[in-house]
Every structure is written in C-alpha cells, then in structure tokens.
Scaffold this motif. Structure first.
Motif, short mmCIF file in Angstrom:
data_model
loop_
_atom_site.label_atom_id
_atom_site.label_comp_id
_atom_site.label_asym_id
_atom_site.label_seq_id
_atom_site.Cartn_x
_atom_site.Cartn_y
_atom_site.Cartn_z
N ALA A 56 33.32 57.78 39.42
CA ALA A 56 33.71 56.39 39.60
C ALA A 56 32.45 55.52 39.57
O ALA A 56 31.49 55.81 40.28
CB ALA A 56 34.44 56.22 40.93
N PRO A 57 32.43 54.48 38.74
CA PRO A 57 31.27 53.60 38.72
C PRO A 57 31.04 53.00 40.11
O PRO A 57 31.98 52.79 40.87
CB PRO A 57 31.65 52.50 37.72
CG PRO A 57 32.72 53.13 36.87
CD PRO A 57 33.45 54.06 37.78
N THR A 58 29.80 52.70 40.43
CA THR A 58 29.47 52.15 41.74
C THR A 58 29.08 50.68 41.61
O THR A 58 28.65 50.23 40.55
CB THR A 58 28.33 52.93 42.41
OG1 THR A 58 27.19 52.93 41.54
CG2 THR A 58 28.75 54.37 42.70
N ASN A 59 29.25 49.96 42.72
CA ASN A 59 28.83 48.56 42.85
C ASN A 59 29.60 47.60 41.95
O ASN A 59 29.07 46.55 41.57
CB ASN A 59 27.32 48.41 42.65
CG ASN A 59 26.56 49.22 43.65
OD1 ASN A 59 26.81 49.14 44.84
ND2 ASN A 59 25.63 50.04 43.19
N LEU A 60 30.86 47.93 41.63
CA LEU A 60 31.68 47.00 40.86
C LEU A 60 32.07 45.82 41.74
O LEU A 60 32.17 45.94 42.96
CB LEU A 60 32.95 47.69 40.35
CG LEU A 60 32.74 48.63 39.16
CD1 LEU A 60 32.33 50.00 39.62
CD2 LEU A 60 34.02 48.71 38.36
N LYS A 61 32.31 44.69 41.11
CA LYS A 61 32.72 43.48 41.81
C LYS A 61 34.19 43.21 41.50
O LYS A 61 34.61 43.27 40.34
CB LYS A 61 31.88 42.28 41.37
CG LYS A 61 30.37 42.50 41.46
CD LYS A 61 29.89 42.81 42.86
CE LYS A 61 28.39 42.92 42.92
NZ LYS A 61 27.87 44.24 43.11
N ASN A 62 34.95 42.90 42.55
CA ASN A 62 36.37 42.61 42.41
C ASN A 62 36.55 41.44 41.43
O ASN A 62 35.94 40.40 41.59
CB ASN A 62 36.95 42.26 43.78
CG ASN A 62 38.44 42.09 43.77
OD1 ASN A 62 39.08 42.02 42.73
ND2 ASN A 62 39.02 42.03 44.95
N THR A 104 36.89 48.77 27.82
CA THR A 104 36.70 47.60 28.66
C THR A 104 37.42 47.88 29.97
O THR A 104 38.58 48.30 29.95
CB THR A 104 37.26 46.33 28.00
OG1 THR A 104 36.62 46.15 26.74
CG2 THR A 104 37.05 45.11 28.87
N ILE A 105 36.75 47.67 31.08
CA ILE A 105 37.31 47.96 32.39
C ILE A 105 37.41 46.67 33.19
O ILE A 105 36.43 45.93 33.30
CB ILE A 105 36.43 48.96 33.17
CG1 ILE A 105 36.28 50.27 32.39
CG2 ILE A 105 36.98 49.21 34.57
CD1 ILE A 105 35.17 51.17 32.90
N PHE A 106 38.59 46.40 33.74
CA PHE A 106 38.77 45.32 34.71
C PHE A 106 38.90 45.98 36.07
O PHE A 106 39.71 46.90 36.24
CB PHE A 106 40.03 44.50 34.40
CG PHE A 106 40.32 43.47 35.47
CD1 PHE A 106 39.56 42.32 35.55
CD2 PHE A 106 41.32 43.68 36.39
CE1 PHE A 106 39.81 41.39 36.55
CE2 PHE A 106 41.58 42.75 37.39
CZ PHE A 106 40.82 41.60 37.48
N TYR A 107 38.10 45.54 37.03
CA TYR A 107 38.15 46.11 38.37
C TYR A 107 38.88 45.14 39.29
O TYR A 107 38.47 43.99 39.43
CB TYR A 107 36.74 46.39 38.89
CG TYR A 107 36.71 47.06 40.24
CD1 TYR A 107 37.27 48.32 40.42
CD2 TYR A 107 36.14 46.42 41.33
CE1 TYR A 107 37.24 48.93 41.66
CE2 TYR A 107 36.11 47.04 42.58
CZ TYR A 107 36.67 48.29 42.73
OH TYR A 107 36.65 48.90 43.97
N ASP A 108 39.98 45.60 39.91
CA ASP A 108 40.79 44.72 40.77
C ASP A 108 40.49 44.92 42.25
O ASP A 108 41.24 44.47 43.11
CB ASP A 108 42.27 44.92 40.50
CG ASP A 108 42.81 46.27 40.96
OD1 ASP A 108 42.06 47.09 41.53
OD2 ASP A 108 44.01 46.52 40.75
N GLY A 109 39.38 45.56 42.55
CA GLY A 109 39.02 45.83 43.93
C GLY A 109 39.42 47.23 44.37
O GLY A 109 38.91 47.75 45.36
N THR A 110 40.33 47.85 43.64
CA THR A 110 40.80 49.20 43.94
C THR A 110 40.84 50.07 42.69
O THR A 110 40.38 51.20 42.70
CB THR A 110 42.21 49.17 44.55
OG1 THR A 110 42.19 48.34 45.71
CG2 THR A 110 42.70 50.56 44.91
#
Length: 121
Positions: A56-62, A104-110
């Motif tokens: 899992a990538p780290t330090n992603l922003k919601n 392309t990845i969208f991070y929704d906080g979870t």
C-alpha cells in the motif's frame, strides 16, 4: 524565480497556476515487494522484472490523485498484485515484452481507486 517549500503549505482559497503544476516523477525500486512513499513523488514508474506485489502506498492525501506507469521488461508476462480497487474487480496488466500500462489512483481516505490504461508501446 522558483520557491521551494520543505513542508506542507495550506492554501485557504483558490490556487491558480499559470504554466505547469506537477509532481516530479520518481522511479520505484523493483523488488518482490514494491514500496511507494508518495511524499517523494505523486507520480512514479516501475519496471517489472518478475511477478511483484505492490505494498500500500504511504503518505497519500485524502482526495488526491496519483499516477503510476508500469513497464514490462524485455521478457514481459509479469504480474503486479496490489490493494488497488478497480471497477469490475482486479485488472490484468499488459503482458507483451516492453509493454507500458498506466494506473491512475484516486485516494478517498480509505480506498485506492484505480483506473488502468493498457498497452502503450
């Protein structure tokens, strides 16, 4: 001239960019388990030389988007397993030698919600 910030800058209103806004791309280390610290770059590339697992990538922003280009080596046929969720279930990378796919990845906080575009050559 350029201004460099070494920590988070919060803009409380609209940010307008004239020109290009970007994140310098980084090259991920090809290993049995691939790590991606997004604080080092919001876009990344990796060349697969065997079947791999992406941690899992780290330090992603919601609410942020991230880009990953996945290259097959000259042999091809490599797989990449990850926690990225794709519409319709898991996706298979292009398998041709030297094929290039983008995720392309969208991070929704979870969740890591991905879109796969296959078969650049």
């Amino acid at each position: 001239g350029a201004i460099t910030f070494t920590s988070t800058v919060t803009i409380g209103s609209t940010l307008a960019v004239t020109g290009t806004g970007y994140s310098t791309g980084i090259t991920l280390t090809d290993a049995s388990s691939i790590d991606w610290n997004t604080d080092l770059g919001q876009t990344a590339t990796v060349t697969l030389t065997d079947n791999r697992t992406m941690n899992a990538p780290t330090n992603l922003k919601n609410g942020a988007y991230y880009g990953l280009a996945v290259y097959q080596d000259a042999t091809g046929g490599r797989t990449l397993t990850s926690d990225i969720k794709f519409a319709g279930g898991s996706k298979t990378l292009s398998t041709a030698a030297s094929a290039i796919d983008t995720i392309t990845i969208f991070y929704d906080g979870t969740n890591y919600l991905g879109t796969l575009v296959k078969g650049y050559a």
